[in-house]
Design an enzyme around this catalytic site. Sequence first.
Site, PDB file in Angstrom:
ATOM      1  N   LYS A 133     -12.710  -6.641 -22.831  1.00  0.00           N
ATOM      2  CA  LYS A 133     -11.644  -6.840 -23.824  1.00  0.00           C
ATOM      3  C   LYS A 133     -12.025  -7.828 -24.934  1.00  0.00           C
ATOM      4  O   LYS A 133     -11.544  -7.711 -26.050  1.00  0.00           O
ATOM      5  CB  LYS A 133     -10.348  -7.280 -23.132  1.00  0.00           C
ATOM      6  CG  LYS A 133      -9.722  -6.156 -22.296  1.00  0.00           C
ATOM      7  CD  LYS A 133      -8.396  -6.563 -21.705  1.00  0.00           C
ATOM      8  CE  LYS A 133      -7.903  -5.471 -20.762  1.00  0.00           C
ATOM      9  NZ  LYS A 133      -6.584  -5.763 -20.214  1.00  0.00           N
TER      10      LYS A 133
ATOM     11  N   ALA B 181      -4.583 -18.732 -16.142  1.00  0.00           N
ATOM     12  CA  ALA B 181      -4.711 -19.106 -17.554  1.00  0.00           C
ATOM     13  C   ALA B 181      -5.926 -18.435 -18.167  1.00  0.00           C
ATOM     14  O   ALA B 181      -6.498 -18.926 -19.143  1.00  0.00           O
ATOM     15  CB  ALA B 181      -4.802 -20.627 -17.675  1.00  0.00           C
TER      16      ALA B 181
ATOM     17  N   ASN C 184      -2.244 -23.195 -13.284  1.00  0.00           N
ATOM     18  CA  ASN C 184      -3.621 -22.747 -13.074  1.00  0.00           C
ATOM     19  C   ASN C 184      -4.323 -23.667 -12.081  1.00  0.00           C
ATOM     20  O   ASN C 184      -3.928 -24.811 -11.879  1.00  0.00           O
ATOM     21  CB  ASN C 184      -4.380 -22.720 -14.408  1.00  0.00           C
ATOM     22  CG  ASN C 184      -5.599 -21.830 -14.341  1.00  0.00           C
ATOM     23  OD1 ASN C 184      -5.533 -20.743 -13.762  1.00  0.00           O
ATOM     24  ND2 ASN C 184      -6.708 -22.268 -14.896  1.00  0.00           N
TER      25      ASN C 184
HETATM   26  P1  ATR Z   1      -8.818 -12.443 -16.458  1.00  0.00           P
HETATM   27  O1  ATR Z   1      -9.308 -11.928 -17.765  1.00  0.00           O
HETATM   28  O2  ATR Z   1      -8.629 -11.379 -15.402  1.00  0.00           O
HETATM   29  O3  ATR Z   1      -7.616 -13.326 -16.585  1.00  0.00           O
HETATM   30  P2  ATR Z   1     -10.491 -14.764 -16.226  1.00  0.00           P
HETATM   31  O4  ATR Z   1     -10.359 -15.030 -17.684  1.00  0.00           O
HETATM   32  O5  ATR Z   1     -11.808 -14.959 -15.549  1.00  0.00           O
HETATM   33  O6  ATR Z   1     -10.042 -13.295 -15.867  1.00  0.00           O
HETATM   34  O7  ATR Z   1      -9.396 -15.674 -15.487  1.00  0.00           O
HETATM   35  C1  ATR Z   1      -9.192 -15.624 -14.113  1.00  0.00           C
HETATM   36  C2  ATR Z   1      -7.967 -16.465 -13.758  1.00  0.00           C
HETATM   37  O8  ATR Z   1      -7.729 -16.355 -12.340  1.00  0.00           O
HETATM   38  C3  ATR Z   1      -8.138 -17.943 -14.045  1.00  0.00           C
HETATM   39  O9  ATR Z   1      -6.867 -18.481 -14.355  1.00  0.00           O
HETATM   40  C4  ATR Z   1      -8.649 -18.478 -12.695  1.00  0.00           C
HETATM   41  O10 ATR Z   1      -8.436 -19.847 -12.482  1.00  0.00           O
HETATM   42  P3  ATR Z   1      -9.483 -20.965 -13.072  1.00  0.00           P
HETATM   43  O11 ATR Z   1      -9.247 -21.013 -14.567  1.00  0.00           O
HETATM   44  O12 ATR Z   1      -9.095 -22.231 -12.411  1.00  0.00           O
HETATM   45  O13 ATR Z   1     -10.840 -20.468 -12.706  1.00  0.00           O
HETATM   46  C5  ATR Z   1      -7.790 -17.640 -11.757  1.00  0.00           C
HETATM   47  N1  ATR Z   1      -8.338 -17.478 -10.396  1.00  0.00           N
HETATM   48  C6  ATR Z   1      -9.391 -16.727 -10.009  1.00  0.00           C
HETATM   49  N2  ATR Z   1      -9.551 -16.757  -8.671  1.00  0.00           N
HETATM   50  C7  ATR Z   1      -8.546 -17.541  -8.193  1.00  0.00           C
HETATM   51  C8  ATR Z   1      -8.154 -17.982  -6.889  1.00  0.00           C
HETATM   52  N3  ATR Z   1      -8.812 -17.580  -5.790  1.00  0.00           N
HETATM   53  N4  ATR Z   1      -7.067 -18.788  -6.790  1.00  0.00           N
HETATM   54  C9  ATR Z   1      -6.388 -19.179  -7.885  1.00  0.00           C
HETATM   55  N5  ATR Z   1      -6.712 -18.814  -9.144  1.00  0.00           N
HETATM   56  C10 ATR Z   1      -7.769 -18.005  -9.294  1.00  0.00           C
END
Ligand code: ATR
Length: 300
Positions: free
Chosen positions: A82, A143, A166
């Site tokens: 994206k 986030a 987050n």
């Molecule tokens: P997307 O485009 O799908 O939102 P991304 O930009 O990589 O993917 O963001 C992933 C989100 O999921 C982030 O908010 C991440 O938290 P961090 O910013 O702290 O990394 C969150 N996330 C991923 N795995 C997680 C988990 N096991 N528990 C809580 N939050 C998670």
Amino acid sequence: MSLSSIDLHTDPAQFPGMDVYAVAGNPISHSKSPAIHKRFSEQSNQSMHYGRLQPALGEFAATAKSFFVAGGKGMNVTIPFKLDAQEFADVLTARAQLAGAVNTLRIENGKIFGDNTDGAGLVRDLSAQGIKIQGARILLLGAGGAARGVLGPLLEQSPKELIIANRSSPKADELVQLFSELATTYQAVLASVTLSDLEGSDKTLSPFDLIINATAAGLSNESPVSDIAASHIFIPQSFAYDMVYGKVTAFMQQALHRGSRVSDGLGMLVEQAADAFLIWRGAHLNKSIDPRAVLSELRS
Ligand code: ATR
């Protein structure tokens, strides 16, 4: 790169007399978008074909260019492209700029236009499920790109409060900064917390009318919230929405356990597709397509 090397029923030369569209992602074989657009085209009598594209990582622009040069009319874009799609577009809509990502591309007079229909899709799915956003207290989990993509359309519905939670705080703080003006315009209180803050006894952080999981935690079968946090944020009147679809996630199970209503994100997928379809084929087809019927078909 030649189109034949990336063609998954998307080479416009194979479909004479038809406008050709595609969804691009990696992986893409699981995508329901071709089936959804096929139903929309049948409902509205549009002669078109919609296939799949799986660009190699780092090769989105080359694949998209080949597709449009070969005559492709429009493209949906999903994980992980994206941001690449936003860079690829010559012109962005205001909502695509705000979302920081593009999920819909179209070509007009040789120019590529980028839009983002994800947030509008979420808002319409919530509304179709009887959820009122205006005046609601909303908790948005995550986030990353998925959270950012829906923030604008959610704020435009004037919720009373929207808290972004987050795992790590800098990204959530950044989103609050980025969207603070919009929140003020729509008289919504916008704030950020960490996921562990939700475990505390702060009454301003519990419970919520609407809790949306926009984290990637569901993909690894985890919930972003601990059981302690879940016992604070969910009550029977809450509605828990997971953007992931096709399974009852750990997050949805926590909400069900506390008597809340839940939904997966399949309706959002169908509604964002409906908006893309209307962008490509014309807004006048609004009354001809029936996204809720397509959603029921997908569920049965
Ligand atoms: P997307 O485009 O799908 O939102 P991304 O930009 O990589 O993917 O963001 C992933 C989100 O999921 C982030 O908010 C991440 O938290 P961090 O910013 O702290 O990394 C969150 N996330 C991923 N795995 C997680 C988990 N096991 N528990 C809580 N939050 C998670």
